[in-house]
Enzyme design. Sequence first.
Site, mmCIF file in Angstrom:
data_model
loop_
_atom_site.group_PDB
_atom_site.id
_atom_site.type_symbol
_atom_site.label_atom_id
_atom_site.label_comp_id
_atom_site.label_asym_id
_atom_site.label_seq_id
_atom_site.Cartn_x
_atom_site.Cartn_y
_atom_site.Cartn_z
ATOM 1 N N SER A 1 0.517 -3.867 -1.800
ATOM 2 C CA SER A 1 1.792 -3.471 -1.184
ATOM 3 C C SER A 1 1.536 -2.804 0.161
ATOM 4 O O SER A 1 0.413 -2.399 0.445
ATOM 5 C CB SER A 1 2.518 -2.491 -2.107
ATOM 6 O OG SER A 1 2.670 -3.065 -3.392
ATOM 7 N N GLY A 2 2.578 -2.729 0.969
ATOM 8 C CA GLY A 2 2.462 -2.091 2.279
ATOM 9 C C GLY A 2 2.689 -3.098 3.391
ATOM 10 O O GLY A 2 3.186 -4.200 3.148
ATOM 11 N N THR B 1 0.176 -4.146 5.801
ATOM 12 C CA THR B 1 -0.971 -5.013 6.140
ATOM 13 C C THR B 1 -0.970 -6.269 5.279
ATOM 14 O O THR B 1 -1.223 -7.376 5.751
ATOM 15 C CB THR B 1 -2.292 -4.234 5.969
ATOM 16 O OG1 THR B 1 -2.196 -3.006 6.694
ATOM 17 C CG2 THR B 1 -3.478 -5.047 6.462
ATOM 18 N N GLY C 1 -3.880 -2.894 0.735
ATOM 19 C CA GLY C 1 -4.124 -1.990 1.862
ATOM 20 C C GLY C 1 -4.572 -0.634 1.366
ATOM 21 O O GLY C 1 -4.823 -0.446 0.176
ATOM 22 N N LYS D 1 -4.618 6.009 -1.540
ATOM 23 C CA LYS D 1 -3.563 4.998 -1.544
ATOM 24 C C LYS D 1 -2.279 5.614 -2.078
ATOM 25 O O LYS D 1 -2.316 6.678 -2.699
ATOM 26 C CB LYS D 1 -3.975 3.799 -2.409
ATOM 27 C CG LYS D 1 -4.933 2.846 -1.682
ATOM 28 C CD LYS D 1 -5.405 1.708 -2.559
ATOM 29 C CE LYS D 1 -4.263 0.827 -3.006
ATOM 30 N NZ LYS D 1 -3.378 0.379 -1.914
ATOM 31 N N GLY E 1 2.701 4.121 0.474
ATOM 32 C CA GLY E 1 3.909 3.321 0.282
ATOM 33 C C GLY E 1 4.542 3.527 -1.087
ATOM 34 O O GLY E 1 5.487 2.827 -1.449
ATOM 35 N N GLU F 1 -0.527 -0.737 -8.281
ATOM 36 C CA GLU F 1 -1.684 -1.176 -7.494
ATOM 37 C C GLU F 1 -2.971 -0.884 -8.241
ATOM 38 O O GLU F 1 -3.876 -1.715 -8.333
ATOM 39 C CB GLU F 1 -1.711 -0.462 -6.142
ATOM 40 C CG GLU F 1 -0.661 -0.959 -5.176
ATOM 41 C CD GLU F 1 -0.623 -0.142 -3.899
ATOM 42 O OE1 GLU F 1 -1.061 1.038 -3.912
ATOM 43 O OE2 GLU F 1 -0.171 -0.678 -2.876
ATOM 44 N N LYS G 1 -7.654 3.713 9.653
ATOM 45 C CA LYS G 1 -7.760 4.162 8.253
ATOM 46 C C LYS G 1 -9.175 4.619 7.895
ATOM 47 O O LYS G 1 -9.398 5.208 6.847
ATOM 48 C CB LYS G 1 -7.356 3.032 7.296
ATOM 49 C CG LYS G 1 -6.057 2.312 7.631
ATOM 50 C CD LYS G 1 -4.874 3.149 7.287
ATOM 51 C CE LYS G 1 -3.560 2.431 7.508
ATOM 52 N NZ LYS G 1 -3.341 1.225 6.741
HETATM 53 O O1 DER Z 1 0.947 2.489 -0.720
HETATM 54 C C1 DER Z 1 -0.130 1.885 -0.642
HETATM 55 O O2 DER Z 1 -1.141 2.137 -1.311
HETATM 56 C C2 DER Z 1 -0.276 0.829 0.429
HETATM 57 O O3 DER Z 1 -1.252 -0.101 0.085
HETATM 58 C C3 DER Z 1 -0.643 1.575 1.692
HETATM 59 O O4 DER Z 1 -1.624 2.494 1.365
HETATM 60 C C4 DER Z 1 -1.149 0.691 2.790
HETATM 61 O O5 DER Z 1 -0.055 0.402 3.534
HETATM 62 P P1 DER Z 1 -0.182 -0.156 5.020
HETATM 63 O O6 DER Z 1 -0.939 -1.459 4.914
HETATM 64 O O7 DER Z 1 1.244 -0.340 5.425
HETATM 65 O O8 DER Z 1 -0.902 0.885 5.831
#
Ligand code: DER
Length: 234
Positions: free
Chosen positions: A29-30, A32, A86, A99, A102, A108, A126
């Site tokens: 999720s997120g 990327t 991500g 993590k 989001g 996840e 990151k």
């Molecule tokens: O919420 C999460 O763990 C997402 O994977 C986040 O950590 C990464 O989101 P991004 O790709 O929008 O930075």
Amino acid sequence: GNVDISKMSAAHEAIDKHVKDGMTLGIGSGSTIVYGIQRLAQRMKDESLTIVCVPTSYQARQLIIDNNLPLGTLDEHPKLDCTIDGADEIETGTLACIKGGGGCLTQEKIVASCSEKLIIVADGAKEVSSLGQKWKKGIPIEVLPMACKPVQNKIEVKYGGEAILRMSADKAGPLVTDNGNFILDWVFPDIKYCWSSINNYIKLIPGVIEIGLFIDMADECLVGDSKGNVRLLK
Ligand code: DER
């Protein structure tokens, strides 16, 4: 913008390098991973791949559906070949991740735990040499709403810092996760922690559902830069 190129290049590389015909995939999720889904859809069309995609959130589920990718569940595929996701922060060397930025950390971590491989995709912002250097919003902890206050107190008494209830940006009151729970963001004091013992201690507090610390879980991390170059962290 630059960050988009770095996210896109990392995500594309992950899909090109790790996705093979016949695989069952965990989809993170997120923002990327959105680039990863788009690449996956393109490859599926070009190469008529047979794959299954298991989501880690309503967001991931919607992306899979919107991109006409085959949607699966852990009921049908309790063992996955590869999860691509991500992170908010990745520690070089250990590949430990924060993590949950989001709010999707619980599904996840479950999906990642069912996967042979976990590939993290990220932009260079990151990458840190020790967790907490750049991500200042705290470690996300999913809690059952009725246990929120006691969990907050126990963490602050034991480790200090502040466990802040995450409020929703677009709804009055606390953010509610895909699982119907609240999130505490634990902003911790700037000392060297043993993250695995923190992870284990907090996980055992009654009412805690999951913690946004992925320790010894990532197999590799692909980090993109604004020129589209991708570095491998192993
Ligand atoms: O919420 C999460 O763990 C997402 O994977 C986040 O950590 C990464 O989101 P991004 O790709 O929008 O930075």
